[in-house]
Scaffold this motif. Sequence first.
Motif, short mmCIF file in Angstrom:
data_model
loop_
_atom_site.label_atom_id
_atom_site.label_comp_id
_atom_site.label_asym_id
_atom_site.label_seq_id
_atom_site.Cartn_x
_atom_site.Cartn_y
_atom_site.Cartn_z
N UNK A 109 -3.85 -80.12 -38.38
CA UNK A 109 -4.06 -81.55 -38.60
C UNK A 109 -3.89 -81.91 -40.07
N UNK A 110 -4.39 -81.05 -40.95
CA UNK A 110 -4.26 -81.31 -42.39
C UNK A 110 -2.79 -81.35 -42.80
N UNK A 111 -1.98 -80.46 -42.21
CA UNK A 111 -0.54 -80.44 -42.53
C UNK A 111 0.14 -81.71 -42.04
N UNK A 112 -0.26 -82.18 -40.85
CA UNK A 112 0.32 -83.42 -40.32
C UNK A 112 -0.02 -84.60 -41.23
N UNK A 113 -1.28 -84.64 -41.73
CA UNK A 113 -1.66 -85.75 -42.61
C UNK A 113 -0.90 -85.69 -43.94
N UNK A 114 -0.61 -84.47 -44.42
CA UNK A 114 0.17 -84.34 -45.65
C UNK A 114 1.59 -84.88 -45.44
N UNK A 115 2.19 -84.54 -44.30
CA UNK A 115 3.53 -85.05 -43.99
C UNK A 115 3.51 -86.57 -43.84
N UNK A 158 2.03 -89.86 -36.64
CA UNK A 158 0.71 -90.36 -36.24
C UNK A 158 0.50 -90.19 -34.74
N UNK A 159 1.59 -90.31 -33.98
CA UNK A 159 1.51 -90.08 -32.54
C UNK A 159 1.17 -88.63 -32.23
N UNK A 160 1.75 -87.71 -33.00
CA UNK A 160 1.48 -86.28 -32.79
C UNK A 160 0.04 -85.95 -33.16
N UNK A 161 -0.48 -86.64 -34.18
CA UNK A 161 -1.87 -86.41 -34.57
C UNK A 161 -2.81 -86.94 -33.49
N UNK A 162 -2.47 -88.13 -32.95
CA UNK A 162 -3.26 -88.71 -31.87
C UNK A 162 -4.65 -89.16 -32.33
N UNK A 163 -5.58 -89.23 -31.38
CA UNK A 163 -6.93 -89.70 -31.70
C UNK A 163 -7.78 -88.67 -32.43
N UNK A 164 -7.21 -87.50 -32.73
CA UNK A 164 -7.99 -86.46 -33.42
C UNK A 164 -8.39 -86.87 -34.82
N UNK A 165 -7.66 -87.83 -35.40
CA UNK A 165 -7.95 -88.30 -36.75
C UNK A 165 -8.14 -89.81 -36.71
N UNK A 166 -9.31 -90.29 -37.11
CA UNK A 166 -9.55 -91.73 -37.12
C UNK A 166 -8.80 -92.38 -38.27
N UNK A 167 -8.69 -93.71 -38.23
CA UNK A 167 -7.85 -94.43 -39.19
C UNK A 167 -8.30 -94.23 -40.63
N UNK A 168 -9.61 -94.31 -40.89
CA UNK A 168 -10.09 -94.19 -42.27
C UNK A 168 -9.88 -92.78 -42.80
N UNK A 169 -10.23 -91.78 -41.99
CA UNK A 169 -10.03 -90.39 -42.43
C UNK A 169 -8.55 -90.10 -42.65
#
Length: 315
Positions: free
Chosen positions: A79-85, A175-186
């Motif tokens: 998840x951290x890698x997805x947020x970096x991308x 963001x679709x691949x991340x899905x609901x695992x990460x909320x908007x603010x985080x």
Amino acid sequence: MQRPAPTSAERERALGTGYGLGAYVLWGVLPLYFVFLAPTGPWEVVGWRVLLSLVFCALLLTATRGWGRMLAVLRNRRLASWTALAGVLIYVNWQAFLIATQSGHVIEVSLGYFINPITTVLLAVVVLRERLRPAQWAAIGIAAVAVVVIVVAYGAVPWISLIVTASFGVYGLVKNRIGPAVDAVSGLALETMWLAPIAVVQLVVVAVTTGITYGSAGVGHTVLLSLAGVATAVPLLLFASGARRVSLTTVGLLQFAAPILQFICGAYILGEPMPTERWIGFGIVWVALVVLTVDMVRNARRSRRLSVRAAEPVV
């Protein structure tokens, strides 16, 4: 005859529609906000936008006690890698958006966001291997013709439009691949956290080359620039609140509000030129969007009818 009180589901849909429309309206008028930030240039604005968004998210995480959620995402390497991308993609989008907005190319930005629904459909085929309906293929083909018409008739490749739609389209896919695992603010907090070193370097380069304008162009300008984090985060949070309350079809229809308002801002408020060849190119894009929208609404109604039939008891 008194109308029955709306059900809980109807209230949620109405609330979600309001949130979603609010997000797209704010995104639609953001070009005017960034134009008002002159004499601050696009590189400085994006630097402050990243850092101030991170500060605003930190305040929200503190107020909502959300640090635990963000740290849980950070401990998950995938998840951290997805947020970096996602951070890299939104940085490219923001920078292209700011350069275009402050150099008199708001109409090209609006074209990019008009094309974005079609870009999303194309990414679904290329990346997710989804099968498209004939009308969706037709919309992609018509949009491709529009780009060719603009290139040939207008004499230039609409690079800004293509960069804006590609970066935001792939960002949406991530963001679709991340899905609901990460909320908007985080999610926004992590994306801006990864970008913070780039923003600092960018501001240092601006300070050395042209000079930082923050705090030097009057109180009103300083206040406006200080709100860059809020202007970034609020539409995103409204969108997240709306998207989970309404269908994807509704979200797809609401998203046209942003490029329509951007087009109005560019053509009628900022006075950017709209020669005949540009009108022709936009007209073809709008035809593609009509085809895509009609197909989307029909498919949603068909799916709803099938769901109702499936839920009916078998006698």
